[in-house]
Motif scaffolding. Structure first.
Motif, mmCIF file in Angstrom:
data_model
loop_
_atom_site.group_PDB
_atom_site.id
_atom_site.type_symbol
_atom_site.label_atom_id
_atom_site.label_comp_id
_atom_site.label_asym_id
_atom_site.label_seq_id
_atom_site.Cartn_x
_atom_site.Cartn_y
_atom_site.Cartn_z
ATOM 1 N N MET A 75 81.064 18.766 2.137
ATOM 2 C CA MET A 75 82.271 18.733 1.335
ATOM 3 C C MET A 75 82.742 17.273 1.259
ATOM 4 O O MET A 75 82.899 16.617 2.273
ATOM 5 C CB MET A 75 83.331 19.621 1.981
ATOM 6 C CG MET A 75 84.473 19.955 1.093
ATOM 7 S SD MET A 75 85.580 21.128 1.911
ATOM 8 C CE MET A 75 85.651 22.361 0.657
ATOM 9 N N THR A 76 82.993 16.790 0.064
ATOM 10 C CA THR A 76 83.437 15.411 -0.106
ATOM 11 C C THR A 76 84.951 15.325 0.024
ATOM 12 O O THR A 76 85.653 16.336 -0.013
ATOM 13 C CB THR A 76 83.018 14.868 -1.482
ATOM 14 O OG1 THR A 76 83.721 15.594 -2.483
ATOM 15 C CG2 THR A 76 81.517 15.002 -1.704
ATOM 16 N N ILE A 77 85.440 14.109 0.151
ATOM 17 C CA ILE A 77 86.882 13.894 0.258
ATOM 18 C C ILE A 77 87.580 14.362 -1.020
ATOM 19 O O ILE A 77 88.629 15.012 -0.958
ATOM 20 C CB ILE A 77 87.183 12.412 0.550
ATOM 21 C CG1 ILE A 77 86.705 12.059 1.950
ATOM 22 C CG2 ILE A 77 88.661 12.115 0.404
ATOM 23 C CD1 ILE A 77 86.834 10.604 2.297
ATOM 24 N N GLN A 78 86.990 14.055 -2.169
ATOM 25 C CA GLN A 78 87.602 14.446 -3.445
ATOM 26 C C GLN A 78 87.682 15.966 -3.587
ATOM 27 O O GLN A 78 88.696 16.500 -4.034
ATOM 28 C CB GLN A 78 86.818 13.847 -4.624
ATOM 29 C CG GLN A 78 87.488 14.061 -5.955
ATOM 30 C CD GLN A 78 88.850 13.401 -6.045
ATOM 31 O OE1 GLN A 78 89.034 12.294 -5.576
ATOM 32 N NE2 GLN A 78 89.811 14.082 -6.624
ATOM 33 N N SER A 79 86.649 16.669 -3.169
ATOM 34 C CA SER A 79 86.692 18.138 -3.268
ATOM 35 C C SER A 79 87.718 18.717 -2.291
ATOM 36 O O SER A 79 88.373 19.710 -2.605
ATOM 37 C CB SER A 79 85.310 18.740 -3.028
ATOM 38 O OG SER A 79 84.871 18.495 -1.713
ATOM 39 N N THR A 80 87.872 18.088 -1.128
ATOM 40 C CA THR A 80 88.883 18.533 -0.176
ATOM 41 C C THR A 80 90.281 18.330 -0.738
ATOM 42 O O THR A 80 91.133 19.217 -0.646
ATOM 43 C CB THR A 80 88.739 17.763 1.156
ATOM 44 O OG1 THR A 80 87.416 17.955 1.657
ATOM 45 C CG2 THR A 80 89.744 18.259 2.182
ATOM 46 N N ILE A 81 90.525 17.173 -1.349
ATOM 47 C CA ILE A 81 91.825 16.897 -1.975
ATOM 48 C C ILE A 81 92.095 17.889 -3.100
ATOM 49 O O ILE A 81 93.198 18.437 -3.211
ATOM 50 C CB ILE A 81 91.877 15.449 -2.484
ATOM 51 C CG1 ILE A 81 91.906 14.478 -1.301
ATOM 52 C CG2 ILE A 81 93.095 15.233 -3.386
ATOM 53 C CD1 ILE A 81 91.730 13.030 -1.689
ATOM 54 N N ASN A 82 91.092 18.146 -3.914
ATOM 55 C CA ASN A 82 91.258 19.105 -5.012
ATOM 56 C C ASN A 82 91.556 20.504 -4.497
ATOM 57 O O ASN A 82 92.339 21.240 -5.098
ATOM 58 C CB ASN A 82 90.020 19.111 -5.905
ATOM 59 C CG ASN A 82 89.891 17.855 -6.720
ATOM 60 O OD1 ASN A 82 90.873 17.143 -6.954
ATOM 61 N ND2 ASN A 82 88.681 17.547 -7.150
ATOM 62 N N GLU A 83 90.943 20.885 -3.382
ATOM 63 C CA GLU A 83 91.201 22.199 -2.795
ATOM 64 C C GLU A 83 92.645 22.297 -2.294
ATOM 65 O O GLU A 83 93.322 23.299 -2.511
ATOM 66 C CB GLU A 83 90.220 22.466 -1.654
ATOM 67 C CG GLU A 83 90.381 23.814 -1.006
ATOM 68 C CD GLU A 83 90.042 24.976 -1.916
ATOM 69 O OE1 GLU A 83 90.482 26.104 -1.617
ATOM 70 O OE2 GLU A 83 89.362 24.776 -2.937
ATOM 71 N N PHE A 84 93.130 21.234 -1.619
ATOM 72 C CA PHE A 84 94.525 21.215 -1.172
ATOM 73 C C PHE A 84 95.477 21.303 -2.356
ATOM 74 O O PHE A 84 96.482 22.016 -2.309
ATOM 75 C CB PHE A 84 94.832 19.956 -0.361
ATOM 76 C CG PHE A 84 94.412 20.038 1.072
ATOM 77 C CD1 PHE A 84 94.889 21.037 1.901
ATOM 78 C CD2 PHE A 84 93.543 19.106 1.604
ATOM 79 C CE1 PHE A 84 94.508 21.123 3.226
ATOM 80 C CE2 PHE A 84 93.152 19.170 2.926
ATOM 81 C CZ PHE A 84 93.629 20.182 3.738
ATOM 82 N N LYS A 85 95.192 20.593 -3.439
ATOM 83 C CA LYS A 85 96.041 20.637 -4.635
ATOM 84 C C LYS A 85 96.056 22.036 -5.237
ATOM 85 O O LYS A 85 97.099 22.527 -5.675
ATOM 86 C CB LYS A 85 95.557 19.631 -5.680
ATOM 87 C CG LYS A 85 95.881 18.207 -5.341
ATOM 88 C CD LYS A 85 95.411 17.284 -6.458
ATOM 89 C CE LYS A 85 95.748 15.841 -6.174
ATOM 90 N NZ LYS A 85 95.299 14.961 -7.268
ATOM 91 N N ARG A 86 94.903 22.687 -5.266
ATOM 92 C CA ARG A 86 94.816 24.034 -5.831
ATOM 93 C C ARG A 86 95.637 25.021 -5.004
ATOM 94 O O ARG A 86 96.415 25.814 -5.547
ATOM 95 C CB ARG A 86 93.354 24.483 -5.892
ATOM 96 C CG ARG A 86 93.154 25.828 -6.572
ATOM 97 C CD ARG A 86 91.727 26.313 -6.467
ATOM 98 N NE ARG A 86 91.326 26.593 -5.089
ATOM 99 C CZ ARG A 86 91.715 27.665 -4.380
ATOM 100 N NH1 ARG A 86 92.527 28.540 -4.922
ATOM 101 N NH2 ARG A 86 91.300 27.848 -3.146
ATOM 102 N N VAL A 87 95.505 24.948 -3.695
ATOM 103 C CA VAL A 87 96.254 25.849 -2.808
ATOM 104 C C VAL A 87 97.748 25.579 -2.942
ATOM 105 O O VAL A 87 98.559 26.509 -3.008
ATOM 106 C CB VAL A 87 95.783 25.680 -1.347
ATOM 107 C CG1 VAL A 87 96.709 26.397 -0.375
ATOM 108 C CG2 VAL A 87 94.358 26.179 -1.193
ATOM 109 N N ASP A 88 98.138 24.308 -2.998
ATOM 110 C CA ASP A 88 99.549 23.953 -3.120
ATOM 111 C C ASP A 88 100.137 24.433 -4.447
ATOM 112 O O ASP A 88 101.279 24.889 -4.492
ATOM 113 C CB ASP A 88 99.716 22.444 -2.981
ATOM 114 C CG ASP A 88 101.168 22.037 -2.903
ATOM 115 O OD1 ASP A 88 101.921 22.677 -2.145
ATOM 116 O OD2 ASP A 88 101.550 21.085 -3.607
ATOM 117 N N ALA A 89 99.375 24.352 -5.516
ATOM 118 C CA ALA A 89 99.870 24.782 -6.826
ATOM 119 C C ALA A 89 100.068 26.295 -6.889
ATOM 120 O O ALA A 89 100.914 26.780 -7.638
ATOM 121 C CB ALA A 89 98.904 24.338 -7.917
#
Length: 86
Positions: A1-15
């Motif tokens: 898992m890359t840093i960008q995919s981890t950030i995108n996952e956090f953004k998705r969960v937060d939204a």
């Protein structure tokens, strides 16, 4: 898992999560408090860290889920205090 995919996952969960009442006001207050602390600190590093964190929290309060965009839409008469679609 890359840093960008981890950030995108956090953004998705937060939204997808629901806002709790007063969330943005609490975050705004914390950001302002950190900015005040940064102005009073003698250490340059402490000023830098507290100022950056305070600015980030104020930005989060303004643009986070619901945030100021929701209030602005209601004030301009574009609807109730519901979610504004970007």
């Amino acid at each position: 898992m890359t840093i960008q995919s981890t950030i995108n996952e956090f953004k998705r969960v937060d939204a997808q999560r629901a806002d709790f009442p007063g969330e943005h006001l609490a975050v705004l207050g914390a950001g302002v408090l950190l900015l005040l602390i940064s102005g009073r600190s003698r250490s340059f590093i402490a000023r830098l860290v507290a100022g950056a964190a305070g600015g980030a929290l104020i930005g989060r309060a303004a643009s986070g889920t619901g945030g100021i965009a929701r209030v602005a839409a209601a004030v301009q008469g574009r609807g109730q205090l519901g979610r504004v679609k970007s």
